[in-house]
Scaffold this motif. Structure first.
Motif, PDB file in Angstrom:
ATOM      1  N   ASP A  57       0.849  -1.190   0.000  1.00 29.96           N
ATOM      2  CA  ASP A  57       0.000   0.000   0.000  1.00 29.96           C
ATOM      3  C   ASP A  57       0.886   1.243   0.000  1.00 29.96           C
ATOM      4  O   ASP A  57       1.907   1.289   0.703  1.00 29.96           O
ATOM      5  N   TRP A  97      -4.565   5.548   2.836  1.00 27.26           N
ATOM      6  CA  TRP A  97      -4.494   4.090   2.778  1.00 27.26           C
ATOM      7  C   TRP A  97      -5.570   3.538   1.831  1.00 27.26           C
ATOM      8  O   TRP A  97      -6.633   4.114   1.674  1.00 27.26           O
ATOM      9  N   ARG A  98      -5.241   2.403   1.256  1.00 28.12           N
ATOM     10  CA  ARG A  98      -6.139   1.634   0.393  1.00 28.12           C
ATOM     11  C   ARG A  98      -6.682   2.451  -0.780  1.00 28.12           C
ATOM     12  O   ARG A  98      -7.814   2.254  -1.221  1.00 28.12           O
ATOM     13  N   LEU A 152      -2.297   0.465  -4.609  1.00 33.14           N
ATOM     14  CA  LEU A 152      -1.507  -0.715  -4.291  1.00 33.14           C
ATOM     15  C   LEU A 152      -0.519  -0.962  -5.419  1.00 33.14           C
ATOM     16  O   LEU A 152      -0.898  -0.945  -6.590  1.00 33.14           O
TER      17      LEU A 152
END
Length: 252
Positions: free
Chosen positions: A18, A32-33, A36
């Motif tokens: 990530d 975050w997320r 990727l």
């Protein structure tokens, strides 16, 4: 740099990470997320695919060549609920086909600089696609998740104004994650009578290589936003990328 929640450990892949949690110049952190970076997911199990979707995966961008995909097809190409797009950074040349330089040094720096200087249309297309991707996490990958993936990751983190030191550290994390993958590549090369020593240099991820690549980008183009504008990424897409990268949570 600790991997912490950055590395997503799944059977069949080695290097899914990530890009969230990096401090930015604005005093916040990358979200975050949202993004990727990964190696090829061709051996990812059904459970692994479902796990990534549960983590928010919505778009997969395959940076490999057509020949690589024919050899190891992408399971997300036919998976419901995930948009799969093939956007090769190179149409024929893969990093693994490079040869060592005459003095025995690794040619990766020249490869990275050449990609930044010569693959404007491809990189613009990739970044524009990422900017317009559906809501959810975007996973971009090549074969080992190091070279082509590393360049795209560096551009994204640079746009978010993550420090060069953290961008370099993010790149260098790959080396410790793909030891088993590298061993397999080297064994295949050995069986084919290849130059294993030279090939091993190509499969490394030395921090100095990314550090010098970033220095080249700054010296020639000024900054990542200026670079993206120069290669044809629309202002609105640059803004969309930046918004997607940033998180309102202050960096710790």
């Amino acid at each position: 740099m600790s991997l912490g929640r950055r590395h997503i450990a799944l059977e069949g892949v080695y290097n899914i990470r990530d890009l969230g949690g990096y401090a930015t110049a604005q005093g916040t952190q990358t979200a975050w997320r949202r993004f990727l970076r990964a190696d090829s997911p061709h051996a990812l199990s059904e459970d692994g695919q479902a796990r990534l979707q549960a983590e928010g995966l919505a778009t997969v961008i395959d940076l490999r060549t057509g020949a690589e995909i024919a050899q190891t097809p992408n399971p997300f190409a036919k998976r419901a609920g995930v948009q799969y797009v093939h956007r090769p950074l190179f149409t024929e040349l893969a990093p693994g086909t490079l040869a060592a330089t005459a003095d025995g040094s690794c040619p990766l720096l020249g490869f990275y600089q050449g990609a930044l200087d010569d693959r404007h249309e491809a990189l613009s297309d990739i970044m524009t696609l990422i900017a317009g991707a559906d809501e959810g996490a975007v996973m971009f990958h090549c074969t080992a998740g190091k070279d082509r993936t590393g360049l795209v990751a560096a551009l994204l983190l640079g746009l978010a104004e993550v420090s060069p030191e953290d961008i370099v550290a993010d790149y260098a994390l790959t080396e410790g994650l793909i030891t088993e993958l590298v061993a397999g590549f080297l064994e295949m090369s050995r069986q084919k009578g290849g130059d294993v020593v030279a090939y091993a240099r190509l499969l490394a991820a030395p921090a100095a290589t990314m550090r010098d690549t970033l220095a080249h980008l700054e010296a020639r183009y000024g900054s990542v936003p200026r670079y993206l504008a120069q290669i044809g990424v629309a202002p609105g897409d640059i803004t969309a990328l930046s918004d997607r990268l940033h998180d309102s949570v202050p960096a710790r």
